[in-house]
Design a protein around this motif. Structure first.
Motif, mmCIF file in Angstrom:
data_model
loop_
_atom_site.group_PDB
_atom_site.id
_atom_site.type_symbol
_atom_site.label_atom_id
_atom_site.label_comp_id
_atom_site.label_asym_id
_atom_site.label_seq_id
_atom_site.Cartn_x
_atom_site.Cartn_y
_atom_site.Cartn_z
ATOM 1 N N MET A 1 -12.280 -37.917 5.915
ATOM 2 C CA MET A 1 -13.573 -37.346 5.574
ATOM 3 C C MET A 1 -14.604 -37.635 6.671
ATOM 4 S SD MET A 1 -14.973 -35.628 3.239
ATOM 5 C CE MET A 1 -16.510 -35.180 2.519
ATOM 6 N N ARG A 2 -14.517 -38.832 7.259
ATOM 7 C CA ARG A 2 -15.479 -39.163 8.309
ATOM 8 C C ARG A 2 -15.295 -38.268 9.526
ATOM 9 N NH1 ARG A 2 -17.302 -45.284 8.673
ATOM 10 N NH2 ARG A 2 -17.374 -45.745 6.461
ATOM 11 N N ARG A 3 -14.052 -37.916 9.829
ATOM 12 C CA ARG A 3 -13.812 -37.034 10.981
ATOM 13 C C ARG A 3 -14.389 -35.653 10.739
ATOM 14 N NH1 ARG A 3 -7.738 -38.136 13.304
ATOM 15 N NH2 ARG A 3 -8.107 -40.301 13.923
ATOM 16 N N LEU A 4 -14.316 -35.186 9.514
ATOM 17 C CA LEU A 4 -14.869 -33.875 9.179
ATOM 18 C C LEU A 4 -16.392 -33.888 9.336
ATOM 19 C CD1 LEU A 4 -14.411 -31.017 8.130
ATOM 20 C CD2 LEU A 4 -14.631 -31.913 5.811
ATOM 21 N N ALA A 7 -17.204 -34.034 13.037
ATOM 22 C CA ALA A 7 -16.995 -32.730 13.667
ATOM 23 C C ALA A 7 -18.120 -31.767 13.308
ATOM 24 C CB ALA A 7 -15.644 -32.162 13.250
ATOM 25 N N ALA A 8 -18.557 -31.790 12.064
ATOM 26 C CA ALA A 8 -19.645 -30.908 11.637
ATOM 27 C C ALA A 8 -20.951 -31.273 12.337
ATOM 28 C CB ALA A 8 -19.811 -30.979 10.126
ATOM 29 N N VAL A 9 -21.235 -32.555 12.437
ATOM 30 C CA VAL A 9 -22.466 -32.990 13.114
ATOM 31 C C VAL A 9 -22.409 -32.634 14.595
ATOM 32 C CG1 VAL A 9 -23.781 -35.028 13.825
ATOM 33 C CG2 VAL A 9 -23.006 -34.802 11.457
ATOM 34 N N THR A 10 -21.252 -32.820 15.212
ATOM 35 C CA THR A 10 -21.097 -32.474 16.625
ATOM 36 C C THR A 10 -21.298 -30.981 16.841
ATOM 37 O OG1 THR A 10 -19.551 -34.297 16.894
ATOM 38 C CG2 THR A 10 -19.526 -32.584 18.589
ATOM 39 N N THR A 11 -20.770 -30.175 15.939
ATOM 40 C CA THR A 11 -20.925 -28.724 16.054
ATOM 41 C C THR A 11 -22.383 -28.315 15.910
ATOM 42 O OG1 THR A 11 -18.711 -28.432 15.134
ATOM 43 C CG2 THR A 11 -20.155 -26.519 15.107
#
Length: 50
Positions: A1-4, A7-11
């Motif tokens: 969940m943390r990776r998701l 990834a969303a914050v990075t995007t």
């Protein structure tokens, strides 16, 4: 969940940076003054045909 989430914050950050760069480029292009449209050579009358 943390990776998701990461990834969303990075995007989102990348998209915001891209939009900011695009707005900055457009602002810089609008800030440059237009060059005068004066001819380098002008004739008082039309040149004679050879």
């Amino acid at each position: 969940m943390r990776r998701l989430i990461a990834a969303a914050v990075t995007t989102v950050v990348a998209a915001a940076l891209a939009v900011g760069a695009a707005v900055g480029v457009v602002a810089l292009l609008d800030a440059t003054p237009d060059q005068p449209n004066t001819p380098l050579i002008s004739y008082d009358t039309a040149p004679a045909a050879p």
